[in-house]
Scaffold this active site. Structure first.
Site, mmCIF file in Angstrom:
data_model
loop_
_atom_site.group_PDB
_atom_site.id
_atom_site.type_symbol
_atom_site.label_atom_id
_atom_site.label_comp_id
_atom_site.label_asym_id
_atom_site.label_seq_id
_atom_site.Cartn_x
_atom_site.Cartn_y
_atom_site.Cartn_z
ATOM 1 N N ARG A 24 -15.577 -41.073 -26.240
ATOM 2 C CA ARG A 24 -14.617 -39.446 -26.601
ATOM 3 C C ARG A 24 -13.292 -40.527 -26.294
ATOM 4 N NH1 ARG A 24 -17.892 -34.575 -24.307
ATOM 5 N NH2 ARG A 24 -19.247 -35.015 -25.559
ATOM 6 N N SER A 114 -17.012 -32.763 -28.816
ATOM 7 C CA SER A 114 -17.926 -31.315 -28.702
ATOM 8 C C SER A 114 -16.505 -30.452 -28.021
ATOM 9 C CB SER A 114 -18.362 -31.567 -26.993
ATOM 10 O OG SER A 114 -19.625 -30.449 -27.013
ATOM 11 N N HIS A 115 -16.840 -30.361 -26.787
ATOM 12 C CA HIS A 115 -15.870 -28.516 -26.438
ATOM 13 C C HIS A 115 -14.375 -29.448 -26.549
ATOM 14 C CE1 HIS A 115 -17.488 -31.334 -23.118
ATOM 15 N NE2 HIS A 115 -16.879 -31.122 -22.475
ATOM 16 N N ASP A 280 -19.777 -23.755 -28.637
ATOM 17 C CA ASP A 280 -18.805 -24.431 -28.419
ATOM 18 C C ASP A 280 -18.513 -25.276 -29.758
ATOM 19 O OD1 ASP A 280 -21.164 -26.406 -28.148
ATOM 20 O OD2 ASP A 280 -19.868 -28.100 -26.722
ATOM 21 N N ASP A 282 -18.693 -27.665 -31.190
ATOM 22 C CA ASP A 282 -20.068 -28.749 -31.809
ATOM 23 C C ASP A 282 -21.435 -28.277 -32.163
ATOM 24 O OD1 ASP A 282 -20.701 -29.727 -29.124
ATOM 25 O OD2 ASP A 282 -21.761 -31.174 -29.582
ATOM 26 N N ASP A 284 -23.082 -26.562 -29.586
ATOM 27 C CA ASP A 284 -24.566 -27.349 -28.276
ATOM 28 C C ASP A 284 -24.822 -26.458 -27.591
ATOM 29 O OD1 ASP A 284 -22.827 -28.980 -27.770
ATOM 30 O OD2 ASP A 284 -23.710 -30.817 -27.815
ATOM 31 N N ARG A 285 -23.550 -26.345 -27.215
ATOM 32 C CA ARG A 285 -23.551 -25.002 -26.259
ATOM 33 C C ARG A 285 -23.217 -23.940 -26.304
ATOM 34 N NH1 ARG A 285 -19.177 -27.498 -21.870
ATOM 35 N NH2 ARG A 285 -19.758 -29.994 -21.654
ATOM 36 N N THR A 348 -27.541 -36.151 -15.424
ATOM 37 C CA THR A 348 -26.451 -34.702 -16.331
ATOM 38 C C THR A 348 -26.171 -35.622 -17.425
ATOM 39 O OG1 THR A 348 -25.213 -33.970 -14.703
ATOM 40 C CG2 THR A 348 -24.488 -33.829 -16.638
ATOM 41 N N GLU A 367 -28.705 -27.559 -19.061
ATOM 42 C CA GLU A 367 -27.929 -27.723 -17.830
ATOM 43 C C GLU A 367 -26.960 -26.431 -17.957
ATOM 44 O OE1 GLU A 367 -26.538 -32.181 -18.381
ATOM 45 O OE2 GLU A 367 -26.295 -30.983 -20.767
ATOM 46 N N SER A 369 -24.069 -27.138 -17.898
ATOM 47 C CA SER A 369 -22.684 -26.563 -18.270
ATOM 48 C C SER A 369 -22.624 -25.880 -19.651
ATOM 49 C CB SER A 369 -22.417 -28.256 -18.595
ATOM 50 O OG SER A 369 -23.207 -28.724 -19.341
ATOM 51 N N LYS A 380 -29.126 -30.245 -27.091
ATOM 52 C CA LYS A 380 -29.007 -28.462 -26.789
ATOM 53 C C LYS A 380 -28.610 -27.568 -27.580
ATOM 54 C CE LYS A 380 -24.817 -29.317 -24.212
ATOM 55 N NZ LYS A 380 -24.061 -30.631 -24.342
#
Ligand code: VG1
Ligand code: CO
Length: 565
Positions: A24, A114-115, A280, A282, A284-285, A348, A367, A369, A380
């Site tokens: 990233r 992601s986020h 989020d 992408d 996954d959260r 993590t 997780e 997060s 996730k």
């Protein structure tokens, strides 16, 4: 038509080391000449994708469409025979994991940070997933990084850009490209896992007293959420908001927590919505948040495990084992102990769950997060967790036809059985790397010298005192492949069972980010007033002690965290 393979000379770039979840960096960094090409070629140099199928997708963020074409050109030149690409370069991270598994691809390249915010001045990311659908393990990401350090050229073909806006198959140089519907397979998957008829029946019956609201935060889940909540469950259009996926997420920070998902929090509070949720960039959260009810991710995964029997997928296949990342609260351990299940504590990052799942030893994990999931895929899964909660609430209401059961009732019942693990995380984002490293070095010294052992620390404001029981640097040996991951965070445990953890983030793109995790357990036998306290009160003394004994403020030169979750 023939497509000669070119060898394009290049020079290595520093710092192409994949972090917790892929490489990233700022978009501007990826846009440097050959920067993206170098990393993509290094992926192909580290795997053997000749004659294989590779999935390409991502959260649709800025710089994704051009990167898909780069991957097609380089991948084809490296012998990939078939690409499966999400329409408009979109596949949520969980959807991509499903596609890799379902169509037995060799692997997948996911374009996501992601986020992290998106747009020309924000972040981009590239992540490689292996054939089980999960993020590449460290053995693979280390290899990719090594390749980036010595790369001298990359292979590419001169083929016209593929139209990613049309579903269908095309010939592409020596390869084939199939553009697929981004959403369809994922919805089919969720319908197999959950009791949709029960959820629908419950939501239909409670249209007025149990409306729900999903906020896509302009991330990739918008079209998925519409397909699930509106098309499948038949809910009104007002049940979703911010569900148009935008390349810059509308300028927001697509991270589902109380700070960044304020559009959800505000709407839930203003309209008295009993069940709200967000995911989020992408997908996954997830965050579960209803009027006056917030579910910490650590509690969320434990509660899903506790209620697993009402979810058809687990009822049928059973629950094999449970797991959490190290900083995540131990609530899920208590569920495992009660149910007599095996449970694991991993570093993590979702990549550490994959081996356990593949070995048939892990079904549900999470997780702190805001990541929750199961072995239905190897990532996730935000919408999975949200539908799991709806399934649980629908089942709980079936058992209690005369009183509407909501989020808080589920939480209270859980605390009354298992006790409560108060949990919070303080993030200090983009602080100077020197200060962050010095903070960690100081903790490591205390580990080496034992200088903190048995020391007693009193909180000035609450009067509570905490005695250090142990200090260690978390290290993990994978039970399946025996690989060892060191330096995964400094942990301080106290004699009353409380913990604080310090970790450096591996997903930031600028400076260093320090995370401080605090956990305090209150047993089920404690008075209800103690169990049902606001989290900030339950943790106040411990946070003070954590800050004082780590000298965090001195090292980082900041007074307040940037985010508290
Ligand atoms: C963070 C979280 C971690 C999560 C990772 C990827 O990593 O702490 O739990 O797995 O992001 O999440 P770090 O190294 O910054 O603490 V996401 O939604 O990128 O895929
Ligand atoms: Co994510």
């Amino acid at each position: 038509m023939s497509f000669p393979i070119k060898d394009v000379p290049t020079k290595p770039y520093d710092g192409q080391k994949p972090g917790t979840s892929g490489l990233r960096k700022r978009v501007k960094v990826f846009q440097q000449e050959h920067y993206t090409e170098n990393f993509v070629q290094s992926i192909f140099d580290s795997i053997d994708a000749k004659g294989q199928t590779i999935v390409i997708g991502g959260d649709g963020r800025y710089f994704s469409p051009e990167t898909v074409q780069t991957i097609l050109r380089i991948g084809s030149a490296n012998g990939v025979s078939k690409f499966i690409v999400g329409k408009d370069s979109i596949l949520s991270t969980p959807a991509a994991s499903n596609i890799i598994r379902k169509y037995k691809a060799y692997g997948g390249i996911l374009l996501t940070a992601s986020h992290n915010p998106g747009g020309p001045d924000n972040d981009f990311g590239i992540k490689y997933n292996v054939s089980n659908g999960g993020p590449a393990p460290e053995s693979v990401t280390n290899k990719i990084y090594e390749k980036t350090k010595t790369i001298q050229s990359y292979k590419s073909i001169d083929a016209p850009a593929v139209d990613l806006s049309k579903v269908g198959e095309t010939t592409y140089g020596p390869s084939e490209v199939t553009v697929i519907d981004s959403v369809k397979d994922y919805v089919i998957l969720l319908e197999e896992l959950f009791d949709f008829p029960l959820i629908k029946q419950f939501l239909d019956l409670h249209r007025t007293d149990f409306p729900i609201l999903f906020d896509g935060l302009h991330g990739v889940t918008g079209p998925y959420a519409k397909a699930i909540f509106i098309d499948t469950l038949g809910l009104p259009k007002s049940s979703v908001q911010n569900c148009v996926a935008l390349p810059d997420f509308g300028g927001g920070h697509p991270d589902p927590n109380l700070t960044y998902a304020h559009t959800l929090v505000d709407a839930v509070e203003a309209n008295n919505i009993p069940f709200g949720a967000a995911s989020d960039g992408d997908g996954d959260r997830n965050m579960i948040y209803g009027k006056g009810a917030f579910v910490t991710p650590s509690d969320s995964v434990a509660i899903i495990a506790h209620w697993a029997d009402v979810i058809p997928y687990f009822k049928k296949g059973g629950v094999k084992g449970l797991a959490r990342s190290m900083p995540t609260s131990k609530a899920i351990d208590l569920v495992a102990q009660k149910k007599g299940l095996e449970y694991f504590e991993v570093p993590t990052g979702w990549k550490f769950f994959g081996n356990l799942m593949d070995a048939g030893r892990l079904s549900i994990c999470g997780e702190e997060s805001f990541g929750t999931g199961s072995d239905h895929i190897r990532e996730k899964d935000g919408l999975w967790a949200i539908v799991a909660w709806l399934n649980i609430i629908a089942a709980a209401n079936k058992e209690s036809p005369n009183k509407l059961v909501g989020i808080n009732d589920i939480l209270k019942e859980f605390y009354s059985i298992y006790g409560r693990s108060f949990f919070s995380r303080y993030d200090y984002e983009e602080v100077p790397s020197d200060g962050a490293n010095a903070l960690v070095a100081n903790l490591n010294e205390a580990i080496d010298t034992g200088s903190l052992n048995n020391s007693v620390h009193a909180s000035a404001s609450t009067g509570n005192s905490f005695t250090v029981a142990s200090v260690y640097n978390f290290e993990y040996k994978d039970p399946i492949d025996h690989s060892v991951s060191k330096n995964q965070g400094q942990v301080i445990t106290f004699s009353d069972g409380s913990r604080v953890v310090f970790r450096l983030s591996g997903t930031g793109s600028q400076g260093a980010t320090v995370r401080l995790y605090v956990e305090r357990y209150v047993p089920a036998s404690a008075p209800v007033s103690e169990l049902e306290k606001p989290a900030s009160e339950g943790l106040k003394g411990l946070i003070e002690v954590a800050l004082e004994l780590s000298k965090l403020k001195q090292y980082l030169g900041v007074d307040e965290p940037t985010v508290i979750t």
